[in-house]
Design a protein around this motif. Structure first.
Motif, PDB file in Angstrom:
ATOM      1  N   UNK A  26       0.813  -1.210   0.000  1.00 35.10           N
ATOM      2  CA  UNK A  26       0.000   0.000   0.000  1.00 35.10           C
ATOM      3  C   UNK A  26       0.851   1.267   0.000  1.00 35.10           C
ATOM      4  N   UNK A  27       2.016   1.254   0.569  1.00 34.88           N
ATOM      5  CA  UNK A  27       2.851   2.436   0.593  1.00 34.88           C
ATOM      6  C   UNK A  27       3.735   2.586  -0.626  1.00 34.88           C
ATOM      7  N   UNK A  28       4.045   1.513  -1.289  1.00 26.95           N
ATOM      8  CA  UNK A  28       4.999   1.553  -2.398  1.00 26.95           C
ATOM      9  C   UNK A  28       4.362   1.917  -3.736  1.00 26.95           C
ATOM     10  N   UNK A  29       3.122   1.547  -3.954  1.00 24.83           N
ATOM     11  CA  UNK A  29       2.516   1.695  -5.278  1.00 24.83           C
ATOM     12  C   UNK A  29       1.573   2.880  -5.384  1.00 24.83           C
ATOM     13  N   UNK A  30       1.797   3.924  -4.663  1.00 27.96           N
ATOM     14  CA  UNK A  30       0.903   5.072  -4.731  1.00 27.96           C
ATOM     15  C   UNK A  30       1.004   5.767  -6.083  1.00 27.96           C
ATOM     16  N   UNK A  32       1.489   4.288  -8.943  1.00 25.97           N
ATOM     17  CA  UNK A  32       0.716   3.470  -9.877  1.00 25.97           C
ATOM     18  C   UNK A  32      -0.776   3.731  -9.707  1.00 25.97           C
ATOM     19  N   UNK A  33      -1.228   3.856  -8.481  1.00 27.76           N
ATOM     20  CA  UNK A  33      -2.641   4.146  -8.233  1.00 27.76           C
ATOM     21  C   UNK A  33      -3.036   5.509  -8.790  1.00 27.76           C
ATOM     22  N   UNK A  34      -2.203   6.508  -8.583  1.00 20.70           N
ATOM     23  CA  UNK A  34      -2.502   7.847  -9.096  1.00 20.70           C
ATOM     24  C   UNK A  34      -2.502   7.835 -10.620  1.00 20.70           C
ATOM     25  N   UNK A  35      -1.551   7.135 -11.209  1.00 16.76           N
ATOM     26  CA  UNK A  35      -1.493   7.040 -12.670  1.00 16.76           C
ATOM     27  C   UNK A  35      -2.754   6.372 -13.218  1.00 16.76           C
ATOM     28  N   UNK A  36      -3.234   5.331 -12.545  1.00 16.00           N
ATOM     29  CA  UNK A  36      -4.458   4.669 -12.998  1.00 16.00           C
ATOM     30  C   UNK A  36      -5.656   5.589 -12.851  1.00 16.00           C
ATOM     31  N   UNK A  37      -5.712   6.331 -11.758  1.00 14.33           N
ATOM     32  CA  UNK A  37      -6.846   7.223 -11.533  1.00 14.33           C
ATOM     33  C   UNK A  37      -6.885   8.355 -12.545  1.00 14.33           C
ATOM     34  N   UNK A  38      -5.740   8.745 -13.070  1.00 16.53           N
ATOM     35  CA  UNK A  38      -5.685   9.826 -14.055  1.00 16.53           C
ATOM     36  C   UNK A  38      -5.809   9.269 -15.474  1.00 16.53           C
ATOM     37  N   UNK A  39      -5.117   8.193 -15.754  1.00 18.05           N
ATOM     38  CA  UNK A  39      -5.065   7.672 -17.122  1.00 18.05           C
ATOM     39  C   UNK A  39      -6.370   7.022 -17.568  1.00 18.05           C
ATOM     40  N   UNK A  40      -7.033   6.297 -16.700  1.00 15.19           N
ATOM     41  CA  UNK A  40      -8.252   5.591 -17.113  1.00 15.19           C
ATOM     42  C   UNK A  40      -9.337   6.567 -17.563  1.00 15.19           C
ATOM     43  N   UNK A  41      -9.691   7.593 -16.773  1.00 10.52           N
ATOM     44  CA  UNK A  41     -10.700   8.539 -17.288  1.00 10.52           C
ATOM     45  C   UNK A  41     -10.242   9.297 -18.530  1.00 10.52           C
ATOM     46  N   UNK A  42      -8.955   9.612 -18.601  1.00 14.37           N
ATOM     47  CA  UNK A  42      -8.428  10.312 -19.765  1.00 14.37           C
ATOM     48  C   UNK A  42      -8.539   9.449 -21.016  1.00 14.37           C
ATOM     49  N   UNK A  43      -8.185   8.185 -20.921  1.00  8.69           N
ATOM     50  CA  UNK A  43      -8.299   7.277 -22.062  1.00  8.69           C
ATOM     51  C   UNK A  43      -9.759   7.044 -22.445  1.00  8.69           C
ATOM     52  N   UNK A  44     -10.646   6.973 -21.454  1.00  9.65           N
ATOM     53  CA  UNK A  44     -12.064   6.826 -21.757  1.00  9.65           C
ATOM     54  C   UNK A  44     -12.603   8.044 -22.496  1.00  9.65           C
ATOM     55  N   UNK A  45     -12.183   9.228 -22.093  1.00 12.54           N
ATOM     56  CA  UNK A  45     -12.623  10.448 -22.761  1.00 12.54           C
ATOM     57  C   UNK A  45     -12.148  10.485 -24.205  1.00 12.54           C
ATOM     58  N   UNK A  46     -10.873  10.170 -24.429  1.00 10.89           N
ATOM     59  CA  UNK A  46     -10.346  10.191 -25.792  1.00 10.89           C
ATOM     60  C   UNK A  46     -10.981   9.109 -26.661  1.00 10.89           C
ATOM     61  N   UNK A  47     -11.289   7.961 -26.083  1.00 11.06           N
ATOM     62  CA  UNK A  47     -11.952   6.928 -26.877  1.00 11.06           C
ATOM     63  C   UNK A  47     -13.375   7.355 -27.238  1.00 11.06           C
ATOM     64  N   UNK A  48     -14.034   8.089 -26.352  1.00 10.37           N
ATOM     65  CA  UNK A  48     -15.358   8.628 -26.661  1.00 10.37           C
ATOM     66  C   UNK A  48     -15.291   9.617 -27.819  1.00 10.37           C
ATOM     67  N   UNK A  49     -14.337  10.524 -27.776  1.00  8.51           N
ATOM     68  CA  UNK A  49     -14.194  11.533 -28.830  1.00  8.51           C
ATOM     69  C   UNK A  49     -13.857  10.869 -30.163  1.00  8.51           C
ATOM     70  N   UNK A  50     -12.945   9.921 -30.138  1.00  6.41           N
ATOM     71  CA  UNK A  50     -12.566   9.234 -31.379  1.00  6.41           C
ATOM     72  C   UNK A  50     -13.743   8.426 -31.920  1.00  6.41           C
ATOM     73  N   UNK A  51     -14.503   7.789 -31.032  1.00  9.74           N
ATOM     74  CA  UNK A  51     -15.693   7.051 -31.462  1.00  9.74           C
ATOM     75  C   UNK A  51     -16.742   7.954 -32.073  1.00  9.74           C
ATOM     76  N   UNK A  52     -16.931   9.133 -31.487  1.00  5.99           N
ATOM     77  CA  UNK A  52     -17.874  10.093 -32.068  1.00  5.99           C
ATOM     78  C   UNK A  52     -17.421  10.550 -33.446  1.00  5.99           C
ATOM     79  N   UNK A  53     -16.131  10.794 -33.578  1.00  9.99           N
ATOM     80  CA  UNK A  53     -15.605  11.244 -34.865  1.00  9.99           C
ATOM     81  C   UNK A  53     -15.755  10.162 -35.935  1.00  9.99           C
ATOM     82  N   UNK A  54     -15.464   8.927 -35.563  1.00 10.98           N
ATOM     83  CA  UNK A  54     -15.584   7.833 -36.530  1.00 10.98           C
ATOM     84  C   UNK A  54     -17.052   7.600 -36.886  1.00 10.98           C
ATOM     85  N   UNK A  55     -17.915   7.615 -35.878  1.00 16.28           N
ATOM     86  CA  UNK A  55     -19.328   7.373 -36.131  1.00 16.28           C
ATOM     87  C   UNK A  55     -19.976   8.479 -36.934  1.00 16.28           C
ATOM     88  N   UNK A  56     -19.682   9.714 -36.600  1.00 15.94           N
ATOM     89  CA  UNK A  56     -20.315  10.840 -37.287  1.00 15.94           C
ATOM     90  C   UNK A  56     -19.685  11.083 -38.652  1.00 15.94           C
TER      91      UNK A  56
END
Length: 85
Positions: A26-30, A32-56
């Motif tokens: 719990x003390x060593x991987x903080x 990694x946890x912060x990176x996951x908390x930032x990267x996952x929503x960021x990647x989801x947002x970009x995949x949404x935008x790219x999906x909208x662009x491809x679909x539209x």
């Protein structure tokens, strides 16, 4: 009958060992946890935008830049709820 009572089962010793490892991790991987908390929503947002662009743009045969205009979504809203007014 008393032979098995004094011996510890392997499952019990593994549980004790794993509890100690959880405290160390719990003390060593903080970072990694912060990176996951930032990267996952960021990647989801970009995949949404790219999906909208491809679909539209790709499927709908419209300019991809229209995805970023608010008027596009107002028009879609009006089309969906046209009969409710």
């Amino acid at each position: 009958m008393e032979q098995g009572k004094s011996k510890r089962f392997p499952r019990q010793t593994e549980e004790v060992k794993s509890k100690g490892k959880e405290r160390e991790r719990s003390g060593k991987n903080w970072r990694l946890r912060v990176a996951k908390m930032v990267l996952v929503p960021l990647l989801l947002f970009f995949s949404l935008v790219i999906g909208l662009m491809i679909g539209y743009g790709g499927v709908g045969k419209k300019p991809m830049s229209d995805v970023f205009e608010l008027g596009t979504y107002k028009h879609m809203w009006d089309l969906m709820f046209e009969e409710t007014k």
